[in-house]
Scaffold this motif. Sequence first.
Motif, PDB file in Angstrom:
ATOM      1  N   VAL A  32     -62.159  -9.410  30.233  1.00 48.51           N
ATOM      2  CA  VAL A  32     -62.308  -8.206  31.147  1.00 48.51           C
ATOM      3  C   VAL A  32     -61.813  -8.472  32.336  1.00 48.51           C
ATOM      4  CG1 VAL A  32     -63.795  -6.412  32.246  1.00 48.51           C
ATOM      5  CG2 VAL A  32     -63.851  -7.037  29.703  1.00 48.51           C
ATOM      6  N   ASP A  33     -60.987  -8.255  33.159  1.00 49.88           N
ATOM      7  CA  ASP A  33     -60.311  -8.619  34.355  1.00 49.88           C
ATOM      8  C   ASP A  33     -61.438  -8.110  35.590  1.00 49.88           C
ATOM      9  OD1 ASP A  33     -59.949  -5.934  35.479  1.00 49.88           O
ATOM     10  OD2 ASP A  33     -57.748  -6.408  35.008  1.00 49.88           O
ATOM     11  N   ALA A  34     -61.163  -8.680  36.901  1.00 52.74           N
ATOM     12  CA  ALA A  34     -62.174  -8.367  37.812  1.00 52.74           C
ATOM     13  C   ALA A  34     -62.106  -6.918  38.276  1.00 52.74           C
ATOM     14  CB  ALA A  34     -61.743  -9.043  39.243  1.00 52.74           C
ATOM     15  N   ASN A  35     -61.481  -5.988  37.673  1.00 53.05           N
ATOM     16  CA  ASN A  35     -61.056  -4.638  38.016  1.00 53.05           C
ATOM     17  C   ASN A  35     -61.819  -3.906  36.857  1.00 53.05           C
ATOM     18  OD1 ASN A  35     -59.886  -4.909  40.546  1.00 53.05           O
ATOM     19  ND2 ASN A  35     -57.880  -5.119  39.515  1.00 53.05           N
ATOM     20  N   LEU A  36     -62.494  -4.505  35.973  1.00 58.23           N
ATOM     21  CA  LEU A  36     -63.290  -3.946  34.737  1.00 58.23           C
ATOM     22  C   LEU A  36     -62.323  -3.407  33.665  1.00 58.23           C
ATOM     23  CD1 LEU A  36     -66.264  -2.274  36.232  1.00 58.23           C
ATOM     24  CD2 LEU A  36     -65.870  -4.604  35.410  1.00 58.23           C
ATOM     25  N   ILE A  37     -60.819  -3.893  33.761  1.00 56.21           N
ATOM     26  CA  ILE A  37     -59.919  -3.456  32.662  1.00 56.21           C
ATOM     27  C   ILE A  37     -59.980  -4.506  31.607  1.00 56.21           C
ATOM     28  CG2 ILE A  37     -57.444  -3.162  32.358  1.00 56.21           C
ATOM     29  CD1 ILE A  37     -58.719  -1.354  34.121  1.00 56.21           C
ATOM     30  N   LEU A  38     -59.918  -3.981  30.155  1.00 59.56           N
ATOM     31  CA  LEU A  38     -60.064  -4.541  29.046  1.00 59.56           C
ATOM     32  C   LEU A  38     -58.613  -5.258  28.960  1.00 59.56           C
ATOM     33  CD1 LEU A  38     -61.594  -5.467  26.592  1.00 59.56           C
ATOM     34  CD2 LEU A  38     -60.660  -3.641  25.551  1.00 59.56           C
ATOM     35  N   ARG A  39     -58.440  -6.698  28.877  1.00 63.03           N
ATOM     36  CA  ARG A  39     -57.206  -7.098  28.911  1.00 63.03           C
ATOM     37  C   ARG A  39     -56.687  -7.795  27.552  1.00 63.03           C
ATOM     38  NH1 ARG A  39     -54.044  -4.994  32.658  1.00 63.03           N
ATOM     39  NH2 ARG A  39     -54.805  -5.236  34.748  1.00 63.03           N
ATOM     40  N   LYS A  40     -57.841  -8.504  26.768  1.00 65.02           N
ATOM     41  CA  LYS A  40     -57.588  -8.919  25.504  1.00 65.02           C
ATOM     42  C   LYS A  40     -58.885  -8.757  24.483  1.00 65.02           C
ATOM     43  CE  LYS A  40     -54.103 -12.287  26.356  1.00 65.02           C
ATOM     44  NZ  LYS A  40     -53.023 -11.775  25.545  1.00 65.02           N
ATOM     45  N   PHE A  41     -58.822  -8.859  23.355  1.00 58.74           N
ATOM     46  CA  PHE A  41     -59.778  -8.938  22.548  1.00 58.74           C
ATOM     47  C   PHE A  41     -59.435  -9.606  21.198  1.00 58.74           C
ATOM     48  CE2 PHE A  41     -58.646  -4.678  22.391  1.00 58.74           C
ATOM     49  CZ  PHE A  41     -57.930  -4.443  20.888  1.00 58.74           C
ATOM     50  N   THR A  42     -60.406 -10.448  20.502  1.00 57.33           N
ATOM     51  CA  THR A  42     -60.412 -10.919  19.378  1.00 57.33           C
ATOM     52  C   THR A  42     -60.310  -9.965  18.214  1.00 57.33           C
ATOM     53  OG1 THR A  42     -62.396 -11.455  18.869  1.00 57.33           O
ATOM     54  CG2 THR A  42     -61.123 -12.988  20.242  1.00 57.33           C
ATOM     55  N   PRO A  43     -59.560 -10.220  16.939  1.00 59.16           N
ATOM     56  CA  PRO A  43     -59.690  -9.534  15.934  1.00 59.16           C
ATOM     57  C   PRO A  43     -61.342  -8.998  15.496  1.00 59.16           C
ATOM     58  CG  PRO A  43     -57.719 -10.906  15.323  1.00 59.16           C
ATOM     59  CD  PRO A  43     -58.633 -11.311  16.763  1.00 59.16           C
ATOM     60  N   PRO A  44     -62.062 -10.122  15.377  1.00 54.64           N
ATOM     61  CA  PRO A  44     -63.394  -9.665  15.017  1.00 54.64           C
ATOM     62  C   PRO A  44     -64.257  -8.700  15.945  1.00 54.64           C
ATOM     63  CG  PRO A  44     -63.184 -12.027  14.745  1.00 54.64           C
ATOM     64  CD  PRO A  44     -61.998 -11.465  15.517  1.00 54.64           C
ATOM     65  N   ALA A  45     -63.732  -8.822  17.188  1.00 51.80           N
ATOM     66  CA  ALA A  45     -64.190  -7.766  18.287  1.00 51.80           C
ATOM     67  C   ALA A  45     -63.457  -6.324  17.905  1.00 51.80           C
ATOM     68  CB  ALA A  45     -63.995  -8.005  19.702  1.00 51.80           C
ATOM     69  N   MET A  46     -62.569  -6.457  17.470  1.00 53.70           N
ATOM     70  CA  MET A  46     -61.859  -4.998  16.967  1.00 53.70           C
ATOM     71  C   MET A  46     -62.365  -4.479  15.920  1.00 53.70           C
ATOM     72  SD  MET A  46     -57.997  -4.145  15.294  1.00 53.70           S
ATOM     73  CE  MET A  46     -57.267  -4.922  16.930  1.00 53.70           C
ATOM     74  N   LYS A  47     -62.870  -5.111  15.183  1.00 53.14           N
ATOM     75  CA  LYS A  47     -63.611  -4.872  13.791  1.00 53.14           C
ATOM     76  C   LYS A  47     -65.012  -4.728  14.109  1.00 53.14           C
ATOM     77  CE  LYS A  47     -65.069  -5.985   9.130  1.00 53.14           C
ATOM     78  NZ  LYS A  47     -65.001  -7.302   7.998  1.00 53.14           N
ATOM     79  N   GLN A  48     -65.601  -5.273  14.854  1.00 47.00           N
ATOM     80  CA  GLN A  48     -67.265  -5.145  14.970  1.00 47.00           C
ATOM     81  C   GLN A  48     -67.471  -3.686  16.016  1.00 47.00           C
ATOM     82  OE1 GLN A  48     -69.838  -6.876  13.855  1.00 47.00           O
ATOM     83  NE2 GLN A  48     -70.903  -5.023  14.892  1.00 47.00           N
ATOM     84  N   PHE A  49     -66.548  -3.668  17.062  1.00 45.51           N
ATOM     85  CA  PHE A  49     -66.752  -2.592  17.946  1.00 45.51           C
ATOM     86  C   PHE A  49     -65.700  -1.509  17.833  1.00 45.51           C
ATOM     87  CE2 PHE A  49     -68.381  -6.748  20.119  1.00 45.51           C
ATOM     88  CZ  PHE A  49     -69.787  -6.325  19.746  1.00 45.51           C
ATOM     89  N   LYS A  50     -65.070  -1.467  16.778  1.00 44.11           N
ATOM     90  CA  LYS A  50     -64.149  -0.464  16.535  1.00 44.11           C
ATOM     91  C   LYS A  50     -63.342  -0.092  17.786  1.00 44.11           C
ATOM     92  CE  LYS A  50     -67.027   2.156  13.401  1.00 44.11           C
ATOM     93  NZ  LYS A  50     -68.142   1.001  13.125  1.00 44.11           N
ATOM     94  N   LEU A  51     -62.250  -1.347  18.216  1.00 46.07           N
ATOM     95  CA  LEU A  51     -61.497  -1.144  19.357  1.00 46.07           C
ATOM     96  C   LEU A  51     -60.148  -1.180  18.561  1.00 46.07           C
ATOM     97  CD1 LEU A  51     -62.812  -3.991  21.346  1.00 46.07           C
ATOM     98  CD2 LEU A  51     -63.043  -1.605  21.901  1.00 46.07           C
ATOM     99  N   HIS A  52     -59.178  -0.650  19.330  1.00 42.67           N
ATOM    100  CA  HIS A  52     -57.811  -0.321  18.992  1.00 42.67           C
ATOM    101  C   HIS A  52     -56.959  -1.146  19.970  1.00 42.67           C
ATOM    102  CE1 HIS A  52     -59.029   2.446  15.872  1.00 42.67           C
ATOM    103  NE2 HIS A  52     -59.797   2.982  16.777  1.00 42.67           N
ATOM    104  N   PRO A  53     -55.734  -1.421  19.334  1.00 44.94           N
ATOM    105  CA  PRO A  53     -54.676  -2.029  20.478  1.00 44.94           C
ATOM    106  C   PRO A  53     -54.372  -1.251  21.558  1.00 44.94           C
ATOM    107  CG  PRO A  53     -54.089  -2.353  18.248  1.00 44.94           C
ATOM    108  CD  PRO A  53     -55.280  -1.419  18.028  1.00 44.94           C
ATOM    109  N   HIS A  54     -54.511   0.319  21.605  1.00 45.05           N
ATOM    110  CA  HIS A  54     -54.405   0.928  22.707  1.00 45.05           C
ATOM    111  C   HIS A  54     -55.433   1.139  23.554  1.00 45.05           C
ATOM    112  CE1 HIS A  54     -56.732   3.972  21.025  1.00 45.05           C
ATOM    113  NE2 HIS A  54     -56.195   4.194  19.881  1.00 45.05           N
ATOM    114  N   ASP A  55     -56.509   0.240  23.375  1.00 44.18           N
ATOM    115  CA  ASP A  55     -57.884   0.368  24.293  1.00 44.18           C
ATOM    116  C   ASP A  55     -57.327  -0.714  25.399  1.00 44.18           C
ATOM    117  OD1 ASP A  55     -59.383   2.313  23.238  1.00 44.18           O
ATOM    118  OD2 ASP A  55     -60.144   0.752  21.562  1.00 44.18           O
ATOM    119  N   ILE A  56     -56.331  -1.844  24.951  1.00 42.01           N
ATOM    120  CA  ILE A  56     -56.073  -2.760  25.965  1.00 42.01           C
ATOM    121  C   ILE A  56     -55.539  -2.174  27.152  1.00 42.01           C
ATOM    122  CG2 ILE A  56     -54.588  -4.706  26.430  1.00 42.01           C
ATOM    123  CD1 ILE A  56     -54.970  -5.631  23.687  1.00 42.01           C
ATOM    124  N   GLY A  57     -55.801  -2.616  28.498  1.00 47.04           N
ATOM    125  CA  GLY A  57     -55.517  -1.554  29.577  1.00 47.04           C
ATOM    126  C   GLY A  57     -56.330  -0.655  30.024  1.00 47.04           C
TER     127      GLY A  57
END
Length: 359
Positions: A32-57
Amino acid sequence: MQSQNQQINALIELNDELENYFRNTIIPQLFVDANLILRKFTPPAMKQFKLHPHDIGKSIMDIKDNFRFPTIIENIEHVIKTGELLEKEIQTTDMRWYQMNILPYLVQKGNQNNGVIITFVDITLRIHDLKEQEKLIMEHELLLDTISHDIKTPLTSLTLTIEMLKKTPEKGMVKFPALLEKIENGLHKIKGIVTELTDSRKTDQNYKSVEELLDIEQILEDVRLTLAPQILESNASICWDITHSEVLFVRRKLRSVLYNLISNSIKYRDQQRRPEILIRTFTEDDFFVISVADNGRGINKEDTDKIFTKYERISRDVEGTGVGLHLVREIVNLSGGKIVVDSTPGNGTTFKIYIKNHQ
């Protein structure tokens, strides 16, 4: 121009390495960058927290509910602001436990904080195992204590009674010697069973009482994890000042001693203030001393002996069995040590555990 191309290629290589790392790591991680923008996440984070590629940004504020942990934004902002590493155990709304580490992401140029990297390590099974171990320790120690005190004491009394009967004139009782012999044989059998049961439990691989050189901070870390739900619920602050870290003792017994003392400090807290618990170690004469001090309710002077009596409970508004402190004293006394209590009602209590220093 060639130098600029080389720099671009180097950046591409670094980015590829970072992408490969994020794709292949088995640990849930977020950047997460200094402006609280999600920049990257690992595949386990995608699975564990139900994230999607479009959540980046997206702003982390928009997806904070995915993490099922209410203060994650405050924790991220704290690390971005201070540049300090934050480590804590968290419980998410799905009742799982994680060791959450939030590290500042520093840019070499200017050493500026450009955001955070958040790592989640699932410790649910470890906390469950530690709780089960503590339960087994309690059951085991109580069994041995019951055998030693509640059974052996009346058996000793019965033995003395038989010795007295042997010296009593028979007064014509023909069957008296035969009856006496049966009682004595039965007594020996009972003693044999008790001894066998005690020895078998003592030598069982899972409960083997082997002294070893222990790092007190590792024991405290296990206790802290075991008590994580209570610490979180009470917002307790647990700190330690370890000037001497190594002690020769049985691991499970030392863990049980500290577990019971720290657990009591949380349970018998003053509801008007946040629980604060300080654990210190030092040496005194031939003893290794562990001090556990709290700012809880305190104990009246006339009750300081009662608290160590099995099944004795001073406060009835708190759940308990009345065996924890009894167990602590038994463990310490049997090791050749002692326990000292200093308490002021309304101000808190300090327990000092004196362990024979064999080093």
